[in-house]
Motif scaffolding. Sequence first.
Motif, PDB file in Angstrom:
ATOM      1  N   GLU A 136       4.435  -3.035  17.395  1.00 55.10           N
ATOM      2  CA  GLU A 136       3.421  -4.087  17.279  1.00 55.10           C
ATOM      3  C   GLU A 136       3.188  -4.403  15.795  1.00 55.10           C
ATOM      4  O   GLU A 136       3.276  -3.511  14.964  1.00 55.10           O
ATOM      5  N   PRO A 137       2.888  -5.669  15.447  1.00 54.90           N
ATOM      6  CA  PRO A 137       2.700  -6.823  16.337  1.00 54.90           C
ATOM      7  C   PRO A 137       4.030  -7.357  16.867  1.00 54.90           C
ATOM      8  O   PRO A 137       5.078  -7.147  16.283  1.00 54.90           O
ATOM      9  N   ARG A 138       3.905  -8.061  17.996  1.00 50.84           N
ATOM     10  CA  ARG A 138       5.054  -8.727  18.591  1.00 50.84           C
ATOM     11  C   ARG A 138       4.563  -9.970  19.305  1.00 50.84           C
ATOM     12  O   ARG A 138       3.371 -10.110  19.612  1.00 50.84           O
ATOM     13  N   ASN A 140       8.884  -9.421  16.067  1.00 57.26           N
ATOM     14  CA  ASN A 140       9.070  -8.059  16.575  1.00 57.26           C
ATOM     15  C   ASN A 140       9.031  -7.117  15.389  1.00 57.26           C
ATOM     16  O   ASN A 140       9.518  -7.444  14.313  1.00 57.26           O
TER      17      ASN A 140
END
Length: 370
Positions: A146-148, A162
């Motif tokens: 994360e973040p994604r 990603n």
Amino acid sequence: MSANKSLLILPGDGIGPEVMREARRVIEWFERRRGLSFAIEEGLVGGAAIDAHGVPILPETIARAKEVDAVLFGAVGGPKWDGLGFDRRPEIAILSLRRELGLFANLRPAIVMDALVDASTLKPEVVRGLDIMIVRESTGGIYFGEPRGIETLPDGTKRGINTEVYTTPEIERVARVAFELARKRQGRVCSVEKANVMESGLLWRETVTALQQREFPDVALTHMYADNCAMQLVRNPRQFDVIVTTNLFGDLLSDLASMLTGSLGMLPSATLGAVGPGGRRHALYEPIHGSAPDIAGKGIANPMAMILSFAMLLRHSFGLEEEARLVERACGNVLGSGLRTADIMQPGLARVSTQVMGEAVVRELDKLGA
């Protein structure tokens, strides 16, 4: 040998049910001829679960997977479900099982059986005698970081995100599996990353090095960048014993290594969790070939990877080394007799169906077990 061993069987989609039927024949042989007792349950995953329940995997299936001794998994996915949102795709089933069961170490052997030396696209002298174990980290890295997501930018264009993330404990636990395996093999580990351009790769290299010096000084450790490793697998694959690498690189390199053996249809895998109280660990076993929707229902899929995945189950979940070797030997002997499914067919040999190949393995077990 009479102790009850619990299995959850998840055939899935495409050729998954076809190859699983042949693995069930082998399981039944051990029950009938060797007195092994398996308590078997079967469930739906992937597209089959979506069609029946609207989700790739039910919470009850995950809960049951946590209770049994091992999970035997077929394959999921297909064009029928391509239009679904990302969080409802069939592949979420296997990702959910890995995450919920803590299956962090994916073991993918690449072994060239003598009978298949000529099936490889590489020269026989390059692949003859090949026996590599790729250990792929499977619950971290860019597939889970994360973040994604996908976001819309102010100008109306979009950006996909990603994140490659690894912590010291995540790296140590998968590297420890690799070192322990190497101790039972040739005693060599090659750690693969991109430490030259990725901070996560640099941490990976530093952590694996420190672990080797601290706990495994008897195992030889080398390091290699992932792009060079891909080249070396094609150039001189026998230089490797155990390869340990990240989720993304392991995904790519193990598929590359599969073609050294002649076919994706020959390669099993095991994905292991941490060892718990009493030595028990969650584990899932599956062929690496996927659902192959283009050949599903035609009876031409190669069941060997599924059967060999069961051999890995015998070895890693139940400690039945002799039985695992028996299955592997039976598979090798069948191939040595000249039987081939379409994916490994060679001139002058006998092309057979999925079912006939499975029956041949059972007949060979009869001979070896006599």
